[in-house]
Design a protein around this motif. Structure first.
Motif, short mmCIF file in Angstrom:
data_model
loop_
_atom_site.label_atom_id
_atom_site.label_comp_id
_atom_site.label_asym_id
_atom_site.label_seq_id
_atom_site.Cartn_x
_atom_site.Cartn_y
_atom_site.Cartn_z
N LEU A 1 0.93 -1.13 0.23
CA LEU A 1 -0.11 0.09 0.03
C LEU A 1 0.91 1.44 0.15
CD1 LEU A 1 -2.67 -0.99 2.63
CD2 LEU A 1 -2.84 -1.26 -0.24
N TRP A 2 2.13 1.21 -0.23
CA TRP A 2 3.09 2.11 -0.09
C TRP A 2 3.69 2.29 -1.52
CZ3 TRP A 2 3.62 6.03 3.54
CH2 TRP A 2 4.79 6.96 3.39
N PRO A 3 3.87 3.78 -2.05
CA PRO A 3 3.50 5.06 -1.53
C PRO A 3 1.93 5.43 -1.40
CG PRO A 3 4.39 5.34 -3.82
CD PRO A 3 4.26 3.75 -3.31
N VAL B 1 7.21 2.64 8.64
CA VAL B 1 7.77 1.43 8.72
C VAL B 1 7.02 0.29 7.90
CG1 VAL B 1 8.65 -0.51 10.13
CG2 VAL B 1 8.85 1.85 10.92
N LEU B 2 7.74 -0.10 6.74
CA LEU B 2 6.85 -0.91 5.64
C LEU B 2 7.11 -2.40 5.87
CD1 LEU B 2 7.87 1.14 2.53
CD2 LEU B 2 6.24 1.50 4.11
N TRP B 3 6.19 -3.20 6.25
CA TRP B 3 6.02 -4.55 6.48
C TRP B 3 5.60 -5.42 5.23
CZ3 TRP B 3 1.44 -7.22 6.71
CH2 TRP B 3 0.43 -6.67 6.91
N HIS B 4 6.03 -6.37 5.03
CA HIS B 4 5.56 -7.53 3.81
C HIS B 4 4.65 -8.51 4.21
CE1 HIS B 4 5.38 -9.13 -0.02
NE2 HIS B 4 5.70 -10.27 0.39
N ALA B 5 5.31 -9.10 5.44
CA ALA B 5 4.32 -10.40 5.93
C ALA B 5 4.89 -10.35 7.34
CB ALA B 5 4.68 -11.70 5.16
N GLY B 6 3.82 -10.60 8.03
CA GLY B 6 3.94 -10.66 9.51
C GLY B 6 3.79 -12.11 9.97
N SER B 7 3.97 -12.35 11.31
CA SER B 7 3.79 -13.71 12.00
C SER B 7 3.02 -13.46 13.05
CB SER B 7 5.08 -14.25 11.88
OG SER B 7 5.95 -13.58 13.05
N ASP B 8 2.65 -12.39 13.61
CA ASP B 8 2.25 -12.34 14.98
C ASP B 8 0.59 -12.04 14.86
OD1 ASP B 8 4.99 -10.73 14.89
OD2 ASP B 8 4.76 -12.21 16.55
N ALA B 9 0.05 -11.69 13.81
CA ALA B 9 -1.44 -11.61 13.50
C ALA B 9 -1.75 -10.24 14.25
CB ALA B 9 -2.39 -12.63 14.00
N ALA C 1 -4.14 -8.58 10.42
CA ALA C 1 -5.27 -9.30 10.27
C ALA C 1 -6.58 -8.64 9.38
CB ALA C 1 -6.11 -9.70 11.49
N ALA C 2 -6.63 -7.12 9.46
CA ALA C 2 -7.47 -6.83 8.81
C ALA C 2 -7.15 -6.59 7.13
CB ALA C 2 -7.60 -5.28 9.40
N PHE C 3 -5.90 -6.34 7.21
CA PHE C 3 -5.38 -6.34 5.67
C PHE C 3 -5.40 -7.23 5.02
CE2 PHE C 3 -1.57 -6.26 2.59
CZ PHE C 3 -2.18 -5.34 1.71
N ALA C 4 -5.11 -8.53 5.62
CA ALA C 4 -5.28 -10.07 5.09
C ALA C 4 -6.75 -10.11 4.83
CB ALA C 4 -4.84 -11.11 6.16
N GLN C 5 -7.68 -9.60 5.39
CA GLN C 5 -9.06 -9.76 5.10
C GLN C 5 -9.27 -8.85 3.88
OE1 GLN C 5 -11.12 -12.01 5.94
NE2 GLN C 5 -13.11 -11.49 5.34
N MET C 6 -8.85 -7.86 3.83
CA MET C 6 -9.05 -7.01 2.36
C MET C 6 -8.29 -7.64 1.27
SD MET C 6 -7.69 -3.07 3.72
CE MET C 6 -8.65 -2.19 4.97
N ARG C 7 -7.30 -8.32 1.53
CA ARG C 7 -6.64 -8.82 0.34
C ARG C 7 -7.46 -10.21 -0.24
NH1 ARG C 7 -0.85 -10.73 1.27
NH2 ARG C 7 -1.12 -11.07 -1.12
N ALA C 8 -8.00 -10.79 0.93
CA ALA C 8 -8.84 -12.16 0.56
C ALA C 8 -9.84 -11.72 -0.15
CB ALA C 8 -9.08 -12.78 2.03
N ALA D 1 -5.58 -0.58 -5.03
CA ALA D 1 -5.58 0.75 -5.07
C ALA D 1 -6.65 1.56 -4.00
CB ALA D 1 -5.78 1.18 -6.42
N GLY D 2 -6.50 2.32 -3.41
CA GLY D 2 -7.38 3.11 -2.53
C GLY D 2 -7.76 2.34 -1.26
N LEU D 3 -6.89 1.42 -0.90
CA LEU D 3 -6.95 0.71 0.44
C LEU D 3 -6.12 1.46 1.31
CD1 LEU D 3 -7.37 -3.16 -0.35
CD2 LEU D 3 -9.16 -1.37 0.21
N CYS D 4 -6.51 1.57 2.44
CA CYS D 4 -5.45 2.00 3.66
C CYS D 4 -5.67 1.27 4.71
CB CYS D 4 -5.98 3.64 3.84
SG CYS D 4 -5.16 4.51 5.26
N CYS D 5 -4.72 0.79 5.49
CA CYS D 5 -4.70 -0.11 6.61
C CYS D 5 -3.53 0.20 7.42
CB CYS D 5 -4.99 -1.55 6.23
SG CYS D 5 -5.40 -2.85 7.77
N THR D 6 -3.60 0.52 8.49
CA THR D 6 -2.30 0.94 9.09
C THR D 6 -2.56 1.25 10.61
OG1 THR D 6 -0.45 2.55 9.29
CG2 THR D 6 -2.99 3.35 9.05
N THR D 7 -1.34 0.84 11.32
CA THR D 7 -1.20 1.14 12.58
C THR D 7 -0.70 2.81 12.60
OG1 THR D 7 -1.00 -0.86 13.36
CG2 THR D 7 0.07 0.59 15.03
N VAL D 8 -1.14 3.63 13.54
CA VAL D 8 -0.70 4.78 13.33
C VAL D 8 0.00 5.00 14.92
CG1 VAL D 8 -1.20 7.49 13.41
CG2 VAL D 8 -2.31 5.71 11.82
#
Length: 352
Positions: free
Chosen positions: A163-165, A180-188, A193-200, A208-215
């Motif tokens: 989702l960057w930039p 801080v940009l992450w590709h694949a996590g392991s801690d859920a 989890a929210a982004f995984a559901q978006m992708r599914a 495009a247009g999706l925004c999912c983040t920890t601020v």
């Protein structure tokens, strides 16, 4: 705005928790929908403070017909953690009932794309049922913001690298200094989890247009009217820029020239070689060279050799440091964002 109070049953008779959910109805079904929650780590309060000032502006926009996209807001997303105090200290990061981090272990879709959520009557601990409910509330929102903070730090974001930039507009609106940009996590974590559901749900479709983040809204003690109002204005501006709200008086923002965006593997977790009193020589936002003194740890005050110096393993940007000044051997002293990968990088979250 409609406010709902949901009841979450505790694990023992007579115990229950209340989850407050605000819903604002947009006038355009095709406009982006946004979900914002705060204080999932219940002792992190900049998020609720920001929403205290943001919500009246959203209510005004709704009343004036300027709210195009619907909004779901959960200003205090963790009533379980909010209730946890021990010896006058708030314990909001981990569940004292099962030692689980409140921002880990969210249900994610499996290899078939199916996600299994716990139900209100499921025979599991309350924190698991809370996690499932928060994900349900966030579903079908292309904009999902999870408001947190660090110990002491600059304003920064955790962002899925896919989702960057595209999410640089949020960073600019919030006047953030880093991503801080992450590709694949392991801690859920919730964001994962929210982004995984978006992708599914998107399948092979466009993200495009999706925004999912920890601020990360700076540090735990950065709570006050001035900063909260600034954060509220930044969130409001972002919602305008994304078409959730119409407001002709709001203009786009730009990233600062020194903005830092690096993969999560480039974050050096600089750890304490001894336990003792921390004497910092840098503050969040500093740029340091390899070998520069970051901190001293004093374990035998006043004695020869009673302090150990901690130096930067490589050049980088000081993202965060500890809020408390007493540390154990092996604890994290500093998050340093570098241009090259850290030899100690690990998959998943940077901290437990």
């Amino acid at each position: 705005m409609k406010t709902e109070t949901e009841t979450l049953a505790g694990e023992t008779p007579g115990i229950a928790y209340e989850l407050i959910v605000h819903r604002l109805e947009g006038s355009d079904a095709s406009a982006p929908r946004a979900y914002i929650q705060a204080a999932l780590h219940a002792d992190e309060r900049p998020g609720p403070a920001a929403l205290h000032y943001l919500i009246p502006e959203l209510v005004r926009a709704e009343a004036e017909g300027r709210l195009k996209g619907s909004l779901t807001l959960v200003p205090q997303a963790n009533p379980i953690g909010a209730a946890q105090h021990m010896y006058s200290q708030h314990m909001g990061r981990f569940s004292t009932g099962n030692r689980q981090n409140f921002n880990r272990g969210f249900p994610v879709p499996d290899e078939t794309g199916m996600r299994r959520l716990d139900q209100p009557a499921s025979a599991v601990f309350a924190d698991r049922r809370l996690k499932s409910r928060l994900l349900e509330l966030a579903d079908n929102h292309p904009i999902v913001l999870d408001l947190h903070c660090d110990d002491e730090g600059v304003q920064y974001l955790y962002v899925p690298d896919r989702l960057w930039p595209g999410m640089a507009d949020l960073a600019a609106c919030l006047d953030a200094e880093a991503a801080v940009l992450w590709h694949a996590g392991s801690d859920a974590a919730f964001e994962e989890a929210a982004f995984a559901q978006m992708r599914a749900r998107a399948g092979e479709g466009d993200l495009a247009g999706l925004c999912c983040t920890t601020v990360e809204l700076r540090g735990q003690l950065d709570v006050g009217p001035d900063l909260a109002q600034k954060d509220a204005r930044g969130l409001y501006r972002f919602l305008v820029m994304r078409g959730v709200i119409t407001d002709d008086g709001v203009r786009a923002a730009e990233l600062g020239a020194d903005f830092v965006a690096e993969p999560i593997a480039h974050v050096e977790m600089v750890r304490a070689p001894r336990g003792g009193t921390i004497l910092y020589h840098v503050v969040p936002g500093d740029r340091v060279e390899a070998g520069q003194l970051l901190a001293e740890v004093v374990d035998r005050p006043g004695e020869p050799g009673g302090a150990v110096s901690v130096h930067a393993p490589q050049a980088g940007f000081v993202l965060t440091r500890r809020a408390r000044r007493f540390i154990r051997m092996g604890d994290d002293l500093v998050k340093l964002v570098a241009k090259a990968p850290s030899p100690s990088a690990r998959a998943g979250a940077l901290e437990d």
